[in-house]
Design an enzyme around this catalytic site. Structure first.
Site, short mmCIF file in Angstrom:
data_model
loop_
_atom_site.label_atom_id
_atom_site.label_comp_id
_atom_site.label_asym_id
_atom_site.label_seq_id
_atom_site.Cartn_x
_atom_site.Cartn_y
_atom_site.Cartn_z
N SER A 134 27.26 33.93 36.16
CA SER A 134 27.85 35.36 35.13
C SER A 134 26.72 36.41 35.22
O SER A 134 26.60 37.12 36.28
CB SER A 134 27.81 34.68 33.89
OG SER A 134 28.43 35.50 33.04
N ASP A 277 30.37 41.79 33.90
CA ASP A 277 29.31 41.17 34.56
C ASP A 277 29.58 40.39 35.80
O ASP A 277 30.41 40.83 36.27
CB ASP A 277 28.80 40.22 33.46
CG ASP A 277 29.76 38.94 33.31
OD1 ASP A 277 31.02 39.32 33.73
OD2 ASP A 277 29.53 37.81 32.69
N ASP A 281 34.08 37.85 33.23
CA ASP A 281 34.70 37.14 31.86
C ASP A 281 34.25 37.83 30.76
O ASP A 281 34.35 37.64 29.79
CB ASP A 281 34.01 35.80 32.07
CG ASP A 281 32.66 35.30 31.76
OD1 ASP A 281 31.83 36.33 32.06
OD2 ASP A 281 32.46 34.38 31.45
#
Length: 487
Positions: A134, A277, A281
């Site tokens: 992430s 990012d 998400d």
């Protein structure tokens, strides 16, 4: 037992498994920690320490056993990945584990995490896996699991996978061979389904023609899909950090570093800018003046729209403990309700299912709208934010000015490398005393939140107060205590 990959005459990647005395050697050198492996967003850590090829191999095999035993029908596992240098290695290793357990794998390559979740839900797959850390730095990586509904694995299923993994490694037992090996297929064409649903989620009478939008793609998973879908809706797109780059993913860019996006929006005279990012998400935005528009504002705007359309049951929004008090009070003044959960989109999702809420999310930019899917999707959220601005006939900055005044909120991080000390921070008596002192001093005019990050080796300290001076004072005091007793 070690599994190797090879290509057959049709170019498909198959697995070959043989017994060996060396299984788990890498994991013996890097033993599993006593604390839980699964955090708020799957398993995440520095590659070569907690995460390595051997762990991914064993994890794939164990996850296959649990998913085959618990999913309604057998099927393939879809695997996507971000642009990190280690993502290919972890993808190959976990594929070997899955196929050695007799599970078919569909590899779709570089894509956003929400793409994997969508395809897990809308194909015959029995689950999905995303290889990504992430917003974490390039040296980290992670493994996220989804079930056949596109939801992150429940705590119960994640615990089953972890228990089986620990038993396998601690007993150093050999795995039972599958009666047949699973096959591997490259299915990148499936991404087109995800692209289509992104475009279809926007009302047909809305287009983005005439809007100039800057996209910060963070050298990550959104580099191909986000520009394509914004352009298809008519927007003029200016891209930053728009190539997959495993050395630079999230480095001084993306949703955690907005400076370059703010500069670009002003330089190019854009209507707005959005930053994703590494796995897309989450998303944050900036207005034409470069002012930050975080997840609280996005929830407020989207909530207003759904409320006006009578599509927001009980006018309820699910947020986390990080949501600003200014946002909460403004939403209540509109007749809305707000329920807070622990940090993590998985907690938000669970509360949405429990209450029937259709909208929820985090200040950090994870936004979930059940009218359009079951997972946080940065690209979809950005599209809807742009559409809301277009439909309003006003600028994003004007919408912000007419929404709410956030309370001064300070968030600081302290790096704590010791995993057990970090996870057991609540046992630190001096810190508990300091928290109580701060909360007593601010009363109902402020609040304190201290927590261990579920994705990084950090203790996070947040202080929010009507008085900026008070917020600054207590933040510095608490940071000092954390550094003295935990760092």
């Amino acid at each position: 037992m070690v599994t190797s990959l090879y290509r057959n005459g049709n170019g498909r990647l198959n697995s070959y498994t043989q017994d060996t005395a060396n299984l788990g050697v890498v994991n013996q050198l890097c033993p599993l920690p006593k604390t839980p492996l699964f955090g708020t967003d799957g398993i995440r850590g520095k590659v070569g320490e907690l995460l390595n090829a051997s762990l991914a191999l064993d994890l794939g095999f164990c996850a296959a056993q649990v998913l085959k035993a618990t999913m309604p029908t057998p099927g393939p596992i879809i695997i996507g990945q971000d642009s990190r240098n280690s993502s290919d290695m972890l993808t190959t290793a976990i594929t070997a584990g899955l196929t050695s357990a007799g599970v078919e794998v569909w590899q779709i390559g570089l894509c956003p995490t929400p793409c994997v979740a969508y395809l897990a839900r809308n194909t015959e797959a029995m689950g999905g896996i995303m290889i990504s850390a992430s917003h974490n730095p390039p040296e980290d990586n992670g493994i996220k699991f989804f079930d056949h509904q596109g939801l992150k694995l429940s705590k119960g299923l994640a615990q089953q996978v972890e228990d089986l993994l620990r038993n396998t490694l601690e007993s150093n037992s050999q795995r039972e061979s599958s009666l047949s090996w699973g096959k591997y297929y490259h299915r990148r064409e499936l991404i087109e389904q995800y692209l289509q649903q992104l475009s279809l989620s926007i009302p047909t009478d809305v287009n983005l023609e005439g809007m100039r939008i800057v996209l910060d793609l963070a050298w990550g998973a959104a580099v191909e899909i986000a520009p394509q879908v914004f352009k298809s809706l008519g927007a003029e797109v200016i891209c930053l950090h728009d190539q997959p780059d495993g050395d630079r993913i999230n480095v001084n860019c993306g949703s955690t570093h907005l400076n370059l996006l703010q500069q670009a929006v002003k330089e190019f005279g854009a209507d707005l800018g959005v930053a994703f990012d590494g796995d897309a998400d989450r998303v944050l935005a900036v207005d034409s003046e470069g002012r930050v528009v975080d997840g609280d504002y996005i929830l407020y705007f989207w909530g207003q729209t759904l409320k006006a359309q009578d599509k927001l049951p009980n006018n309820l929004i699910i947020a986390t403990v990080m949501a600003n008090l200014g946002f909460e009070k403004a939403w209540q003044n509109l007749g809305g309700q707000l329920i807070r959960t622990a940090v993590g989109d998985q907690h938000v999702q669970a509360q949405m299912w429990e209450t029937g809420a259709m909208l929820g999310g985090e200040q950090s930019g994870h936004i979930i709208c059940h009218h359009h899917g079951v997972s946080g999707d940065g690209i979809q959220t950005a599209l809807h934010l742009a559409a809301l601005v277009r439909q309003s006939g006003r600028s994003l900055g004007a919408l912000v000015e007419q929404s709410f005044q956030p309370y001064p909120q300070i968030l600081r991080n302290v790096r704590v490398e010791d995993r057990e000390r970090r996870c057991n921070w609540k046992d630190c008596n001096p810190l508990q005393i300091a928290i109580a002192e701060a909360q007593a001093a601010m009363g109902d005019r402020g609040r304190v939140l201290v927590r261990a990050s579920g994705t990084e080796p950090l203790i996070r300290v947040m202080v929010e107060s009507e008085c900026a001076q008070s917020a600054n004072y207590w933040t510095e005091h608490l940071i000092g205590v954390v550094q003295k007793y935990l760092a």
